[in-house]
Design a protein around this motif. Sequence first.
Motif, PDB file in Angstrom:
ATOM      1  N   PHE B  38       0.841  -1.197   0.000  1.00 47.54           N
ATOM      2  CA  PHE B  38       0.000   0.000   0.000  1.00 47.54           C
ATOM      3  C   PHE B  38       0.875   1.244   0.000  1.00 47.54           C
ATOM      4  O   PHE B  38       1.656   1.466   0.922  1.00 47.54           O
ATOM      5  CB  PHE B  38      -0.883  -0.025   1.251  1.00 47.54           C
ATOM      6  N   SER B  39       0.732   2.041  -1.059  1.00 49.32           N
ATOM      7  CA  SER B  39       1.540   3.253  -1.109  1.00 49.32           C
ATOM      8  C   SER B  39       0.726   4.464  -0.670  1.00 49.32           C
ATOM      9  O   SER B  39       1.278   5.513  -0.389  1.00 49.32           O
ATOM     10  CB  SER B  39       2.021   3.482  -2.545  1.00 49.32           C
ATOM     11  N   GLY B  40      -0.580   4.307  -0.643  1.00 50.18           N
ATOM     12  CA  GLY B  40      -1.430   5.443  -0.346  1.00 50.18           C
ATOM     13  C   GLY B  40      -1.892   6.159  -1.606  1.00 50.18           C
ATOM     14  O   GLY B  40      -2.740   7.029  -1.566  1.00 50.18           O
ATOM     15  N   GLY B  41      -1.310   5.760  -2.731  1.00 48.65           N
ATOM     16  CA  GLY B  41      -1.706   6.344  -4.001  1.00 48.65           C
ATOM     17  C   GLY B  41      -3.037   5.780  -4.482  1.00 48.65           C
ATOM     18  O   GLY B  41      -3.552   4.825  -3.909  1.00 48.65           O
ATOM     19  N   LYS B  42      -3.554   6.378  -5.560  1.00 50.29           N
ATOM     20  CA  LYS B  42      -4.887   5.996  -6.023  1.00 50.29           C
ATOM     21  C   LYS B  42      -4.968   4.531  -6.435  1.00 50.29           C
ATOM     22  O   LYS B  42      -5.984   3.870  -6.212  1.00 50.29           O
ATOM     23  CB  LYS B  42      -5.324   6.905  -7.174  1.00 50.29           C
ATOM     24  N   ASP B  43      -3.881   3.997  -7.025  1.00 46.04           N
ATOM     25  CA  ASP B  43      -3.930   2.616  -7.490  1.00 46.04           C
ATOM     26  C   ASP B  43      -4.026   1.647  -6.315  1.00 46.04           C
ATOM     27  O   ASP B  43      -4.759   0.670  -6.361  1.00 46.04           O
ATOM     28  CB  ASP B  43      -2.699   2.293  -8.348  1.00 46.04           C
ATOM     29  N   SER B  44      -3.269   1.937  -5.247  1.00 49.21           N
ATOM     30  CA  SER B  44      -3.334   1.008  -4.120  1.00 49.21           C
ATOM     31  C   SER B  44      -4.653   1.166  -3.366  1.00 49.21           C
ATOM     32  O   SER B  44      -5.149   0.216  -2.780  1.00 49.21           O
ATOM     33  CB  SER B  44      -2.105   1.143  -3.215  1.00 49.21           C
ATOM     34  N   GLY B  70       9.692   8.080   4.950  1.00 47.26           N
ATOM     35  CA  GLY B  70       9.977   9.273   5.730  1.00 47.26           C
ATOM     36  C   GLY B  70       9.766  10.532   4.908  1.00 47.26           C
ATOM     37  O   GLY B  70       9.926  11.636   5.396  1.00 47.26           O
ATOM     38  N   LEU B  71       9.417  10.346   3.634  1.00 47.68           N
ATOM     39  CA  LEU B  71       9.243  11.487   2.736  1.00 47.68           C
ATOM     40  C   LEU B  71       7.857  11.459   2.096  1.00 47.68           C
ATOM     41  O   LEU B  71       7.655  11.930   0.993  1.00 47.68           O
ATOM     42  CB  LEU B  71      10.314  11.458   1.634  1.00 47.68           C
ATOM     43  N   ASP B  72       6.923  10.816   2.802  1.00 45.48           N
ATOM     44  CA  ASP B  72       5.589  10.704   2.235  1.00 45.48           C
ATOM     45  C   ASP B  72       4.781  11.971   2.507  1.00 45.48           C
ATOM     46  O   ASP B  72       5.003  12.661   3.492  1.00 45.48           O
ATOM     47  CB  ASP B  72       4.877   9.487   2.825  1.00 45.48           C
ATOM     48  N   PHE B  73       3.840  12.245   1.629  1.00 44.94           N
ATOM     49  CA  PHE B  73       2.951  13.391   1.822  1.00 44.94           C
ATOM     50  C   PHE B  73       2.063  13.150   3.044  1.00 44.94           C
ATOM     51  O   PHE B  73       1.475  12.072   3.169  1.00 44.94           O
ATOM     52  CB  PHE B  73       2.054  13.578   0.592  1.00 44.94           C
ATOM     53  N   PRO B  74       1.945  14.127   3.955  1.00 41.05           N
ATOM     54  CA  PRO B  74       1.093  13.925   5.139  1.00 41.05           C
ATOM     55  C   PRO B  74      -0.362  13.627   4.767  1.00 41.05           C
ATOM     56  O   PRO B  74      -1.020  12.831   5.437  1.00 41.05           O
ATOM     57  CB  PRO B  74       1.209  15.258   5.896  1.00 41.05           C
ATOM     58  N   GLU B  75      -0.844  14.232   3.665  1.00 40.48           N
ATOM     59  CA  GLU B  75      -2.233  13.992   3.254  1.00 40.48           C
ATOM     60  C   GLU B  75      -2.447  12.517   2.908  1.00 40.48           C
ATOM     61  O   GLU B  75      -3.537  11.966   3.092  1.00 40.48           O
ATOM     62  CB  GLU B  75      -2.584  14.837   2.013  1.00 40.48           C
ATOM     63  N   VAL B  76      -1.391  11.897   2.363  1.00 43.10           N
ATOM     64  CA  VAL B  76      -1.498  10.501   1.960  1.00 43.10           C
ATOM     65  C   VAL B  76      -1.591   9.606   3.203  1.00 43.10           C
ATOM     66  O   VAL B  76      -2.374   8.661   3.261  1.00 43.10           O
ATOM     67  CB  VAL B  76      -0.289  10.110   1.079  1.00 43.10           C
ATOM     68  N   MET B  77      -0.804   9.952   4.220  1.00 44.68           N
ATOM     69  CA  MET B  77      -0.821   9.166   5.458  1.00 44.68           C
ATOM     70  C   MET B  77      -2.173   9.261   6.164  1.00 44.68           C
ATOM     71  O   MET B  77      -2.676   8.284   6.708  1.00 44.68           O
ATOM     72  CB  MET B  77       0.294   9.637   6.403  1.00 44.68           C
ATOM     73  N   GLU B  78      -2.775  10.455   6.101  1.00 46.61           N
ATOM     74  CA  GLU B  78      -4.086  10.625   6.739  1.00 46.61           C
ATOM     75  C   GLU B  78      -5.136   9.748   6.066  1.00 46.61           C
ATOM     76  O   GLU B  78      -5.947   9.101   6.724  1.00 46.61           O
ATOM     77  CB  GLU B  78      -4.530  12.092   6.663  1.00 46.61           C
ATOM     78  N   THR B  79      -5.108   9.737   4.743  1.00 41.82           N
ATOM     79  CA  THR B  79      -6.061   8.910   4.006  1.00 41.82           C
ATOM     80  C   THR B  79      -5.842   7.434   4.330  1.00 41.82           C
ATOM     81  O   THR B  79      -6.789   6.682   4.551  1.00 41.82           O
ATOM     82  CB  THR B  79      -5.922   9.142   2.488  1.00 41.82           C
ATOM     83  N   ARG B  80      -4.585   7.047   4.365  1.00 40.68           N
ATOM     84  CA  ARG B  80      -4.256   5.656   4.703  1.00 40.68           C
ATOM     85  C   ARG B  80      -4.880   5.264   6.039  1.00 40.68           C
ATOM     86  O   ARG B  80      -5.531   4.231   6.166  1.00 40.68           O
ATOM     87  CB  ARG B  80      -2.737   5.499   4.786  1.00 40.68           C
ATOM     88  N   ASP B  81      -4.695   6.125   7.036  1.00 42.90           N
ATOM     89  CA  ASP B  81      -5.193   5.791   8.375  1.00 42.90           C
ATOM     90  C   ASP B  81      -6.703   5.638   8.401  1.00 42.90           C
ATOM     91  O   ASP B  81      -7.236   4.779   9.098  1.00 42.90           O
ATOM     92  CB  ASP B  81      -4.729   6.848   9.385  1.00 42.90           C
ATOM     93  N   ARG B 246      -2.054  19.944  -8.994  1.00 43.31           N
ATOM     94  CA  ARG B 246      -2.475  18.666  -8.409  1.00 43.31           C
ATOM     95  C   ARG B 246      -1.455  17.598  -8.795  1.00 43.31           C
ATOM     96  O   ARG B 246      -0.655  17.800  -9.720  1.00 43.31           O
ATOM     97  CB  ARG B 246      -3.878  18.275  -8.868  1.00 43.31           C
ATOM     98  N   PHE B 247      -1.490  16.493  -8.051  1.00 43.79           N
ATOM     99  CA  PHE B 247      -0.553  15.409  -8.319  1.00 43.79           C
ATOM    100  C   PHE B 247      -1.240  14.324  -9.126  1.00 43.79           C
ATOM    101  O   PHE B 247      -2.421  14.052  -8.953  1.00 43.79           O
ATOM    102  CB  PHE B 247      -0.018  14.827  -6.998  1.00 43.79           C
ATOM    103  N   ARG B 248      -0.477  13.709 -10.034  1.00 42.59           N
ATOM    104  CA  ARG B 248      -1.041  12.590 -10.804  1.00 42.59           C
ATOM    105  C   ARG B 248      -0.597  11.259 -10.211  1.00 42.59           C
ATOM    106  O   ARG B 248      -1.189  10.222 -10.493  1.00 42.59           O
ATOM    107  CB  ARG B 248      -0.619  12.682 -12.275  1.00 42.59           C
ATOM    108  N   THR B 249       0.500  11.260  -9.436  1.00 42.68           N
ATOM    109  CA  THR B 249       0.914  10.055  -8.717  1.00 42.68           C
ATOM    110  C   THR B 249       1.349  10.495  -7.322  1.00 42.68           C
ATOM    111  O   THR B 249       1.614  11.670  -7.087  1.00 42.68           O
ATOM    112  CB  THR B 249       2.115   9.344  -9.395  1.00 42.68           C
ATOM    113  N   CYS B 250       1.385   9.515  -6.410  1.00 39.29           N
ATOM    114  CA  CYS B 250       1.815   9.795  -5.039  1.00 39.29           C
ATOM    115  C   CYS B 250       3.110   9.057  -4.783  1.00 39.29           C
ATOM    116  O   CYS B 250       3.109   7.848  -4.699  1.00 39.29           O
ATOM    117  CB  CYS B 250       0.805   9.248  -4.030  1.00 39.29           C
ATOM    118  N   GLY B 251       4.192   9.745  -4.643  1.00 40.77           N
ATOM    119  CA  GLY B 251       5.437   9.063  -4.319  1.00 40.77           C
ATOM    120  C   GLY B 251       6.171   9.845  -3.257  1.00 40.77           C
ATOM    121  O   GLY B 251       5.573  10.541  -2.440  1.00 40.77           O
ATOM    122  N   ASP B 252       7.457   9.732  -3.322  1.00 41.97           N
ATOM    123  CA  ASP B 252       8.369  10.445  -2.464  1.00 41.97           C
ATOM    124  C   ASP B 252       8.229  11.956  -2.761  1.00 41.97           C
ATOM    125  O   ASP B 252       8.304  12.381  -3.908  1.00 41.97           O
ATOM    126  CB  ASP B 252       9.742   9.878  -2.866  1.00 41.97           C
TER     127      ASP B 252
END
Lengths: 426, 304
Positions: B38-44, B70-81, B246-252
């Motif tokens: 799980f990367s937190g990106g739309k595909d996962s 350690g370089l993930d977007f905070p918004e992505v971590m919130e969605t993950r949780d 806006r972002f098209r992918t979620c990475g580092d």
Amino acid sequence: MGSTDEKKAERQMDLLRFATAGSVDDGKSTLIGRLLFDSKSIFADQLEAVERTSEQKGHSYVDLSLLTDGLRSEREQGITIDVAYRYFATPNRKFIIADTPGHVQYTRNMVTGASTADLGLVLVDARHGLTEQSRRHAVLLSLLRVPHLVLCINKMDLVDWSQEVYDKIQAEFTQFATKLNVPDLEVIPISALAGDNVVDRSQNMPWYSGPTLMHHLEHVHVASDRDLVDARFPVQYVIRPQNDAYHDYRGYAGQIAGGVFKKGDEVIVLPSGMTSKISSIDVFDKEIDEAFPPMSVTIRLEDDVDVSRGDMIARVKNAPTPTQDIDAMVCWMTNAPLQPRQKLAIKHTTRTGRALVKDIQYRLDVNTLHRDNDTKELGLNEIGRVQLRTTVPLLADPYSKNRTTGSFILIDEATGVTVGAGMING
Amino acid sequence: MTSTHTDYRLSQLDQLEAESIHIFREVAAEFEKPVLMFSGGKDSIVMLRLAEKAFYPAKIPFSILQVDTGLDFPEVMETRDRWVERLGINLVVASIDDAIKNGIIPDAAKISRNRLQIPTLLNAIEENGFTAAFGGGRRDEEKARAKERVYSHRDEFGQWDPKMQRPELWSLYNGRLHEGEHMRIFPISNWTELDVWDYIGREEIEIPSIYFAHQRRVFERDGMLMTETPLNPCREGEVAEERSVRFRTCGDITLTGCVESTASTIEEIIAEVSVARVTERGATRGDDKFSEAAMEDRKKEGYF
């Protein structure tokens, strides 16, 4: 099942999977590049990369084949080795291309690509007419029961757009196809390089009144290719939630392989032979009235019968007869030859067992359809008629009736590698 | 799923969904210990949604694994949780910082975090004894991926050998493994970027807010728009300014660029993606830019 109006923004498109066969020489990669390019499925960065490489290689034109050859070794050798999957869409249909290599030493890759195809596209060079290779491609597509076949006569620009050339190849191929199972054939004269009759109608061949390739791909009717009569549901997984809300829930999850199942249907569970009635067909949190291929659903039964993975749910009066003796056409996919008395693992729908090779009846020459009865083994990329005895009964149909319940793979038990693909005769 | 039609047709999105659900169930039935990467990106997130549907009303019968760069977007971590909480699934986090601390991987400041994800991930797979790892890779993303199987075999070193791939026919997947090997599973192999967006729109799936247009301080680097953060400060000559992106992918966060956009709804994103002229990776992923075979090389080593 929710009605469409509750959902947002879903465009109703259907899906066509097609396999292409041919070599770079026939212009296959150029043709695919052209389909992607003309349907605007190529992105600017991909095109720039291709332009850059074409220039480095000293080509005078943009080599669209560079778009499809994905692995480094393929680019180095300038050939397609493996099956590559490509995607493009028009407003009404999405296309999945299984792009396969044409050479005889890659027959197994072509068989792989054709296994899931609704349509097969064979390419010939107008200057050379039908070759051994194009005949072989047609034979393989027919063996894999790909229901629609398109013969593209390419490089028409190099034969002065001649109707005579087209007529000759078309007649020859149509004659050859009578020996095969080809329910639907279309022969289209094209120039992949110039784009004639690929997406846009050719101005150079006014004598041709048939569809362009893209028009045919967009409109060929595939919905009726499925068997909607013989209901088959291989059980994949048993869903038993470990929570209070669904304490008594017991659902059989799987993908419909044939026919239509309805709530209330009387069904039989194979191989046990026990019967029950469908109490519910579930898709996520909704109950639906009927299920058909290729839906993934969960079926619940009225009675508490013993059902597990590998079993099959069918109709009481229309079910396959479990059998341990299998007669099949097998494509062999590894270097060490298939021999009588060999033991292998077999996977058929969701059922796994072991298989013993009882006999290799003949080897099929895929170029000439000649049956070689003297051979007693099958080498890499060879196809033959094989008799197997399995440890578990298979719940199988003839491949000609159902491509899901009629197919199996053979696995080498020591290496774990897939070494054979089988299509059950009947 | 759409309502059943009298001619028993399924839309292409329903066909893709059915195929993916089939794959999830097949893996759950045949593998001892699967895990979803799980990367937190739309595909996962789409994978999570498909897994939720595949096993409903039971819980998803496997954990999810996230490599924390350690370089993930905070918004992505919130969605993950929020997803983890709603589905009640077990989350395993493999942190690059911990892996460095524990001496599993070298602390090489010069190696990009993207590269360090590989040993961190492989170590987590080995340590936890995962035998199958679902990934959100799609074949339309990149040329090397176009040839990868749905079941992609990895040897004891986690390596992919593109020349020794098992033939994959019909919907018959071969999950045989030897001790120490594992399988990468790509249930959305046949989806395109647009399919993923159509599905997110149709299912009203929650995705990280960075996919939608927002104001952000960005600067241009290597033709990409990068986020200005203390982790990734401007270099000389680079000027940060606030733009609608806006972002098209979620990475580092240090490698993932964004695009200028005003698309603030799924419908607007779909409209934008439909006419996009650059692939999502080509536009915004610094990690894929190094060579024509960058993805192939990373995949061989064990990248997602």
